[in-house]
Design a protein around this motif. Sequence first.
Motif, PDB file in Angstrom:
ATOM      1  N   ALA A   1       0.792  -1.471   0.047  1.00  0.00           N
ATOM      2  CA  ALA A   1      -0.120   0.106   0.006  1.00  0.00           C
ATOM      3  C   ALA A   1       1.016   1.218  -0.167  1.00  0.00           C
ATOM      4  O   ALA A   1       1.583   1.630   1.035  1.00  0.00           O
ATOM      5  N   CYS A   2       1.078   1.863  -1.197  1.00  0.00           N
ATOM      6  CA  CYS A   2       1.491   3.153  -1.144  1.00  0.00           C
ATOM      7  C   CYS A   2       0.589   4.513  -1.135  1.00  0.00           C
ATOM      8  O   CYS A   2      -0.363   4.256  -0.850  1.00  0.00           O
ATOM      9  N   ALA A   3       1.238   5.700  -0.858  1.00  0.00           N
ATOM     10  CA  ALA A   3       0.698   6.985  -0.620  1.00  0.00           C
ATOM     11  C   ALA A   3       0.196   6.711   0.840  1.00  0.00           C
ATOM     12  O   ALA A   3      -0.838   6.966   1.374  1.00  0.00           O
ATOM     13  N   ALA A   4       1.013   6.017   1.620  1.00  0.00           N
ATOM     14  CA  ALA A   4       0.610   5.666   2.942  1.00  0.00           C
ATOM     15  C   ALA A   4       1.767   5.819   4.009  1.00  0.00           C
ATOM     16  O   ALA A   4       3.049   5.681   3.359  1.00  0.00           O
ATOM     17  N   TRP A   5       1.589   5.646   5.251  1.00  0.00           N
ATOM     18  CA  TRP A   5       2.567   5.513   6.365  1.00  0.00           C
ATOM     19  C   TRP A   5       2.716   4.275   7.023  1.00  0.00           C
ATOM     20  O   TRP A   5       1.785   3.610   7.137  1.00  0.00           O
ATOM     21  N   ILE A   6       3.978   3.970   7.238  1.00  0.00           N
ATOM     22  CA  ILE A   6       4.245   2.635   8.004  1.00  0.00           C
ATOM     23  C   ILE A   6       4.982   3.019   8.985  1.00  0.00           C
ATOM     24  O   ILE A   6       5.762   3.935   9.191  1.00  0.00           O
ATOM     25  N   PRO A   7       4.998   2.541  10.528  1.00  0.00           N
ATOM     26  CA  PRO A   7       5.943   2.686  11.620  1.00  0.00           C
ATOM     27  C   PRO A   7       7.315   2.482  11.236  1.00  0.00           C
ATOM     28  O   PRO A   7       7.670   1.261  10.799  1.00  0.00           O
ATOM     29  N   ALA A   8       8.145   3.358  11.592  1.00  0.00           N
ATOM     30  CA  ALA A   8       9.624   3.226  11.050  1.00  0.00           C
ATOM     31  C   ALA A   8      10.125   1.842  11.936  1.00  0.00           C
ATOM     32  O   ALA A   8      11.041   1.293  11.757  1.00  0.00           O
ATOM     33  N   ALA A   9       9.585   1.838  13.314  1.00  0.00           N
ATOM     34  CA  ALA A   9      10.093   0.906  14.311  1.00  0.00           C
ATOM     35  C   ALA A   9       9.854  -0.505  13.634  1.00  0.00           C
ATOM     36  O   ALA A   9      10.718  -1.475  13.687  1.00  0.00           O
ATOM     37  N   GLY A  10       8.722  -0.733  12.736  1.00  0.00           N
ATOM     38  CA  GLY A  10       8.402  -1.912  12.364  1.00  0.00           C
ATOM     39  C   GLY A  10       9.390  -2.449  10.929  1.00  0.00           C
ATOM     40  O   GLY A  10       9.302  -3.518  10.861  1.00  0.00           O
ATOM     41  N   THR A  11       9.938  -1.512  10.392  1.00  0.00           N
ATOM     42  CA  THR A  11      10.931  -1.714   9.557  1.00  0.00           C
ATOM     43  C   THR A  11      12.578  -1.966   9.991  1.00  0.00           C
ATOM     44  O   THR A  11      13.294  -2.402   9.099  1.00  0.00           O
ATOM     45  N   GLY A  12      12.590  -1.536  11.288  1.00  0.00           N
ATOM     46  CA  GLY A  12      14.006  -1.370  11.630  1.00  0.00           C
ATOM     47  C   GLY A  12      14.897  -0.237  11.524  1.00  0.00           C
ATOM     48  O   GLY A  12      15.806  -0.128  11.876  1.00  0.00           O
ATOM     49  N   ILE A  13      14.151   0.704  10.890  1.00  0.00           N
ATOM     50  CA  ILE A  13      14.756   2.148  10.602  1.00  0.00           C
ATOM     51  C   ILE A  13      14.725   2.799  11.966  1.00  0.00           C
ATOM     52  O   ILE A  13      13.734   2.988  12.694  1.00  0.00           O
ATOM     53  N   ASP A  14      15.939   3.237  12.121  1.00  0.00           N
ATOM     54  CA  ASP A  14      16.272   3.619  13.864  1.00  0.00           C
ATOM     55  C   ASP A  14      16.446   5.231  13.699  1.00  0.00           C
ATOM     56  O   ASP A  14      17.317   5.995  13.744  1.00  0.00           O
ATOM     57  N   ILE A  15      15.066   5.962  13.834  1.00  0.00           N
ATOM     58  CA  ILE A  15      14.691   7.151  14.240  1.00  0.00           C
ATOM     59  C   ILE A  15      14.320   7.369  15.358  1.00  0.00           C
ATOM     60  O   ILE A  15      14.125   6.486  16.489  1.00  0.00           O
TER      61      ILE A  15
END
Length: 557
Positions: free
Chosen positions: A263-277
Motif C-alpha cells: 500500500a503506497c501513498a501511505a505511512w508505516i511505523p519506522a520501528a516496524g521496518t528497523g529504521i532507527d529514528i
Amino acid sequence: MVTVLFLPEGTSVRVAAGTTILEAARAAGITIDSPCNGAVVCGKCAVTLPPQDLERVVEKGAHQLSPEERGRGQVLACAAEVHGDIAVLVAEGQSLRDLKIASQGESATVQLAPHITKEYMPERGVTRVYGGGYLLSEEDGDTAKESFGVVVDIGTTTLVVSLVDLAKGSELAAASALNPQSRHAQDVLSRIKIGSEPRGLEKLRSGVIGEINRLIDQVASAAEIGRNRVYEVIFSGNTCMLHLAAGVDPASLGKYPYLSTLACAAWIPAAGTGIDIAPEGLIYLPPIISGYIGADITAGLQAVRLHESEETVLFVDIGTNGEMALCRNGKIWATSTAAGPAFEGMNIRYGMRAGEGAIERCSVSADGSLELRTIAGTEAVGICGSGLMDIVAELVAHKVIGRNGKFVEPDHPALSPKLAERLVERDGRPVFLLTDNVWLSQKDVRQVQLAKGAIRAGVEFLLREAAVPASELKQVLIAGSFGFHLTAESLTTIGLLPAATAGRIRFVGNTAKSGGEAFLLNHEVRREMSELVEQVQVVELANCTDFDRVFVEALSF
C-alpha cells in the motif's frame, strides 16, 4: 570448515568446505561485483589467488576467463568452491566503496508545510510532536525547533540519503553508498525471485535497512543532531525496492499483471521496518504509477512539475529500468522498459561502476587520436556507463562502428590511420583498443545497442500513444544518477533519443531525491501527486503488438 582471508581488507571468515568464494565474501560482508548473481555467465567476479592456494579450490563451469587471466591465478568467485584455507585478493575498485554518485537534482520550490509539526506547551514544560495533526509523542522541554526528516533514494544500484531541517526547509547533509542488495543480485527481476522466498526477503530487507541506518547516522553526525529528532523518512525508489525495504513479498511484480501488493501513498511505523529514528517515527511511501513505474518517477514528476508544463515535454530516467513519461496539454503518458545493466557498465568486458580508474569521458580528435578521462584521473582499469556511451558515440561518429553496430575493417577508406591501428583482435575476435589493458569488444557494442534500443522503443511508443512527432518535443529532461553524467551529444549520436531532440536536452539530476524532499516539506504535495498518478495513462509495452519491429529498428545507430 575452512578459512577464507580477503585482501587487502584483511577480513577472514569460516565457511563450510564446498562454499564458493562469492558466498564466503557475502558472509564476510565483502562486496564482489556479480551481475549474474552466481550463474557463472557474466565473468565479472574474477579474483586472484596465490599459486599455492589454487589447488584448494574446485571450479564449476568457469569458461569466461582467458588463458592469460588464469595464468595470473584468477578464478571466478561464483564458480570456485573452497576446499581448504585460502587467501583471496579482491581487485581494487571491485569492492565498489568509492562510487561517484549524483545526489543533487532540480526541484520546484514548495511552501513549507511539513507533515511533522511540533508545539511547545510551556504550562507543562513539554513539546508535542504531531504527524498530520495527530499526536505522536511528547518530549520533555522545548524541542520545537528540533524537527528533522530524511529522504532515502533507494536505487537498484545506489542509495542516497538526505537530512532535512523541517523547521527551516533546508538540506543539512547528504550521503550515498552502494545498495548492499547488489551483493546478491544486480537487476530487479533477480531480486524479485530472491525476495519471493521468506529467507531471501529477509536477507535483502535487512541488508538495505542496515545500510540506510548507517547513512542516517552519518548525516545526523555531520549535522550534529540526535537520531531521535528525526521523525519521518521518505522512501523514494522503484516499486520493487519499496517492497524489499518494507519487507513485503515482491512476487506479484514478477508475473502478469505485475501489481504491487504494498500500500503506497501511505505511512508505516519506522520501528516496524528497523529504521532507527525517533520511537514514534514514520516512513512515508509515495504513490506509485504501476508495478514498474515507481515512487522515484512520481518524485521526479513532482520535482520538475511536469504536469504544469505548457509545452510538450519528455521525462526519462535512464538506468537498468528505463522509466519515462510524456506530457502534452496537461495529460501524461508513462512507460517502463527493461534496458538491462549495460548502462551501469555490466555485461561489458571491462565494464565497472563509476569508481576510481573508470573511463568516464572519451573524445576523438580531428587526427584520430583518442582522449580519455578517468574518475580520479588514475590509470584506466575499466569503463563506467557514461564512458561507455561516450566511447560508442565517438566511434559511431568517426565511422569505426557502422549503423548496424559492427566494427568496420581496419582498411576501411573512411577510417583515420590512428583509429585503424586500434582495431585489433583479441582471442580471435575484433576489439577496439582504448588502452593496452582496456578495450571495447563487438559484444560490448551489441549490449549498448540492446539497452539503447529498449529505451528508444519506449520513447517511440509514448510519442505514438500521444500522437506527438519527435519534432514537437520542446524539452527532454534526463533524470537519474547515471543520466547526470551523460552528454546530450552521445544520446542523439547513438540514437537513444531522436535526432530532432538535439539542443533540447536538459539534465535534471537526482530528482528521486529532490522530489522526495518536496514530499517531506509539504504535505499537500502528497495529496496532489496521489491524484495525479491516477490520471497517468500507462503504456504497457508488452501489449503493443508491433513492439518487436520497433525495437529492432531502434537498434540501429
